[in-house]
Scaffold this motif. Structure first.
Motif, PDB file in Angstrom:
ATOM      1  N   ARG A 447       0.825  -1.209   0.000  1.00  0.00           N
ATOM      2  CA  ARG A 447       0.000   0.000   0.000  1.00  0.00           C
ATOM      3  C   ARG A 447       0.863   1.265   0.000  1.00  0.00           C
ATOM      4  O   ARG A 447       0.557   2.263  -0.657  1.00  0.00           O
ATOM      5  CB  ARG A 447      -0.939   0.016   1.201  1.00  0.00           C
ATOM      6  N   GLU A 448       1.959   1.228   0.763  1.00  0.00           N
ATOM      7  CA  GLU A 448       2.845   2.391   0.793  1.00  0.00           C
ATOM      8  C   GLU A 448       3.487   2.619  -0.566  1.00  0.00           C
ATOM      9  O   GLU A 448       3.648   3.764  -1.011  1.00  0.00           O
ATOM     10  CB  GLU A 448       3.921   2.198   1.871  1.00  0.00           C
ATOM     11  N   LEU A 449       3.867   1.533  -1.252  1.00  0.00           N
ATOM     12  CA  LEU A 449       4.456   1.665  -2.585  1.00  0.00           C
ATOM     13  C   LEU A 449       3.431   2.224  -3.571  1.00  0.00           C
ATOM     14  O   LEU A 449       3.749   3.085  -4.400  1.00  0.00           O
ATOM     15  CB  LEU A 449       4.970   0.310  -3.070  1.00  0.00           C
ATOM     16  N   LEU A 450       2.198   1.733  -3.482  1.00  0.00           N
ATOM     17  CA  LEU A 450       1.145   2.237  -4.367  1.00  0.00           C
ATOM     18  C   LEU A 450       0.885   3.720  -4.111  1.00  0.00           C
ATOM     19  O   LEU A 450       0.723   4.517  -5.047  1.00  0.00           O
ATOM     20  CB  LEU A 450      -0.145   1.436  -4.167  1.00  0.00           C
ATOM     21  N   LYS A 451       0.868   4.090  -2.831  1.00  0.00           N
ATOM     22  CA  LYS A 451       0.651   5.493  -2.483  1.00  0.00           C
ATOM     23  C   LYS A 451       1.791   6.359  -3.013  1.00  0.00           C
ATOM     24  O   LYS A 451       1.571   7.458  -3.538  1.00  0.00           O
ATOM     25  CB  LYS A 451       0.555   5.616  -0.957  1.00  0.00           C
ATOM     26  N   LYS A 452       3.013   5.848  -2.885  1.00  0.00           N
ATOM     27  CA  LYS A 452       4.195   6.583  -3.365  1.00  0.00           C
ATOM     28  C   LYS A 452       4.092   6.914  -4.841  1.00  0.00           C
ATOM     29  O   LYS A 452       4.471   7.996  -5.285  1.00  0.00           O
ATOM     30  CB  LYS A 452       5.447   5.747  -3.096  1.00  0.00           C
ATOM     31  N   HIS A 453       3.544   5.973  -5.640  1.00  0.00           N
ATOM     32  CA  HIS A 453       3.485   6.162  -7.094  1.00  0.00           C
ATOM     33  C   HIS A 453       2.122   6.652  -7.567  1.00  0.00           C
ATOM     34  O   HIS A 453       1.867   6.698  -8.770  1.00  0.00           O
ATOM     35  CB  HIS A 453       3.861   4.857  -7.805  1.00  0.00           C
ATOM     36  N   GLY A 454       1.249   7.011  -6.622  1.00  0.00           N
ATOM     37  CA  GLY A 454      -0.043   7.563  -7.009  1.00  0.00           C
ATOM     38  C   GLY A 454      -0.966   6.554  -7.679  1.00  0.00           C
ATOM     39  O   GLY A 454      -1.824   6.928  -8.474  1.00  0.00           O
ATOM     40  N   LEU A 455      -0.797   5.272  -7.338  1.00  0.00           N
ATOM     41  CA  LEU A 455      -1.630   4.221  -7.937  1.00  0.00           C
ATOM     42  C   LEU A 455      -2.724   3.844  -6.939  1.00  0.00           C
ATOM     43  O   LEU A 455      -2.462   3.700  -5.744  1.00  0.00           O
ATOM     44  CB  LEU A 455      -0.783   2.989  -8.273  1.00  0.00           C
ATOM     45  N   ARG A 456      -3.919   3.620  -7.436  1.00  0.00           N
ATOM     46  CA  ARG A 456      -5.052   3.316  -6.559  1.00  0.00           C
ATOM     47  C   ARG A 456      -5.613   1.940  -6.891  1.00  0.00           C
ATOM     48  O   ARG A 456      -6.074   1.717  -8.010  1.00  0.00           O
ATOM     49  CB  ARG A 456      -6.157   4.364  -6.720  1.00  0.00           C
ATOM     50  N   PRO A 457      -5.598   1.022  -5.908  1.00  0.00           N
ATOM     51  CA  PRO A 457      -6.245  -0.276  -6.128  1.00  0.00           C
ATOM     52  C   PRO A 457      -7.748  -0.117  -6.137  1.00  0.00           C
ATOM     53  O   PRO A 457      -8.289   0.862  -5.604  1.00  0.00           O
ATOM     54  CB  PRO A 457      -5.782  -1.113  -4.929  1.00  0.00           C
ATOM     55  N   THR A 458      -8.428  -1.088  -6.720  1.00  0.00           N
ATOM     56  CA  THR A 458      -9.897  -1.024  -6.754  1.00  0.00           C
ATOM     57  C   THR A 458     -10.539  -1.913  -5.707  1.00  0.00           C
ATOM     58  O   THR A 458     -11.739  -1.891  -5.515  1.00  0.00           O
ATOM     59  CB  THR A 458     -10.407  -1.462  -8.144  1.00  0.00           C
TER      60      THR A 458
END
Length: 460
Positions: A447-458
């Motif tokens: 989740r932290e990596l996704l947040k870092k790159h501005g990616l949002r899971p569905t």
């Protein structure tokens, strides 16, 4: 997640349209059930972490609680409770939550422990600097003025400082600024990148070696501590430092003396230590990959540099400064400006690579543009969609500057990470739990990596 309307947690005081102070609503967490019943934590900063690790702001002895279990963050709309990927979860009224706005007297459970949130009607002041820059750092936003105010206080001291922030936020620049405003400013400022030292040369690089100490040691070498004697040693990416070397570093910090590899005597050194990391060192301590006593020694003071997405109002200032630097570096370069649409695009982009990515984007746009005005299409921002085919990067143009090694390597790593995560989430239909298992990561780390790159899971 909806915010309460009458429980503002952060507010800014303005005088003549200029922010002069930030105010934080007083609150506390009280343990009402569990092994630590009666313990409480006054919330006097905008962030606080609770869990089993003794490094947390609220350490808990409950064995069912994870090392770093939950976080409380104050934002303008209120206080947010956020689960940090804990094993047993955080629950509110029987429902497991990811994050939620806290309301007065709301109770939540972590492991076998119940905590109650108790806000006050009073506020405390968080000082803001009156300056728009601190050394090489620029920013007129409230988060940066808050950081500047703290830096202005700690720079003249000899305290060790841990600088935290995402990749590309300017941690090395922050260390330079602290040194420039310290009593050691006329002495050496030595940078040691802990992530780039070959494992077999770490000890020699840090402490030095004597001639003949090992194969290839054809002359005496002064290590980073000796080179920085009287000045400042900046340990960049301290979280990458080999665990086996950490006890020697701790002894050097405590005793202010070092011993070169192959030497039979110690040398006294007078060095101020600044360290930086994009990792969660508290989590690393809990996992046994970073020494707790070294963490305490390095983090006498802590400074967090906010990511660019938290201060979009600084982007016009930063962009103008970076474009002016391009003009200064090449007098033949036509002075450049951004049109309104391009500037809006810069301010709404999530900037996973932060200021470093902004700098690279402007350099690239300046090299490829045809005129003196940069437009939105010149910027080439955005994340590749999963269905977009990968292409080899274009060859460098004759006018494109060659990046320093560290920046070039970080750009490649960021590109790989972003593409990998995009494909990973796509392949698992946005399900973070499945994606984390497939990648061998914890849900929190992913989740932290996704947040870092501005990616949002569905899905979760």
């Amino acid at each position: 997640m909806s915010a309460p309307h009458d429980h503002l947690a952060l507010r800014t005081v303005f005088v003549n349209a200029h922010p002069t102070a930030r105010q934080l609503r007083k609150a506390r967490l009280v343990v009402t059930e569990g092994p630590d019943r009666g313990r409480d934590l006054p919330l006097l900063r905008t962030r606080a972490v609770g869990g089993r690790s003794p490094l947390n702001d609220l350490p808990l002895s409950d064995a069912a609680v994870s090392a770093t279990h939950f976080e409380i963050e104050a934002v303008e709309q209120g206080y947010i409770l956020r689960d940090l990927g804990s094993t047993n979860g955080t629950t509110v009224r029987g429902l497991r939550i990811r994050e939620i706005f806290l309301q007065p007297d709301l109770a939540f459970q972590v492991g076998n422990t119940t905590l109650t949130f108790q806000p006050s009607a009073d506020f405390i002041d968080i000082p803001l600097s009156s300056q728009r820059r601190f050394g090489p750092l620029l920013g007129a936003s409230v988060p940066m003025r808050e950081a500047f105010a703290l830096l202005e206080k700690i720079a003249p001291t000899d305290l060790n400082v841990l600088i935290e922030g995402e990749t590309g936020t300017g941690k090395e620049r922050t260390a330079e600024a602290i040194h420039q405003h310290s009593r050691r400013k006329d002495k050496p400022f030595v940078v040691l990148d802990c992530s780039s030292i070959p494992r077999d040369l770490v000890e020699s690089t840090v402490f030095g070696h004597e001639k003949g100490a090992f194969t290839g040691a054809i002359a005496q070498h002064r290590g980073a501590f000796e080179q920085a004697d009287g000045g400042t040693l900046f340990l960049d990416e301290i979280g990458e430092l080999d665990l086996a070397l950490q006890p020697r570093l701790l002894r050097a910090l405590e005793n202010r003396e070092i011993k070169r590899v192959g030497a039979d005597r110690t040398l006294r050194v007078n060095v101020r230590i600044l360290a930086a990391t994009h990792r969660d060192l508290r989590k690393m301590v809990a996992e046994g990959t970073f020494r707790e006593d070294l963490y305490f020694r390095l983090s006498v003071m802590q400074v967090r540099i906010p990511p660019l997405r938290e201060r979009p109002e600084d982007i016009p200032l930063l962009a103008a400064h970076l474009l002016a630097n391009l003009r200064d570096a090449d007098p033949r370069q036509t002075p450049l400006r951004l049109d309104a649409d391009a500037l809006h695009h810069l301010q709404t982009y999530p900037w996973p690579g932060n200021v470093r990515e902004l700098k690279n984007a402007l350099e690239r746009a300046a090299s490829l543009s045809d005129g003196d005005t940069l437009h939105r299409h010149d910027l080439h921002l955005g994340v590749l969609a999963p269905s977009t085919p990968r292409h080899a990067p274009p060859p460098p143009t004759p006018h494109a500057p060659l990046l320093p090694y560290k920046d070039a390597r970080q750009r490649l790593l960021d590109d790989f990470e972003r593409d990998y995560l995009t494909r990973l989430i796509h392949d698992h239909d946005g399900n973070v739990s499945q994606a984390a298992r497939a990648a061998g990561l914890t849900r929190y780390h992913l989740r932290e990596l996704l947040k870092k790159h501005g990616l949002r899971p569905t899905a979760s």
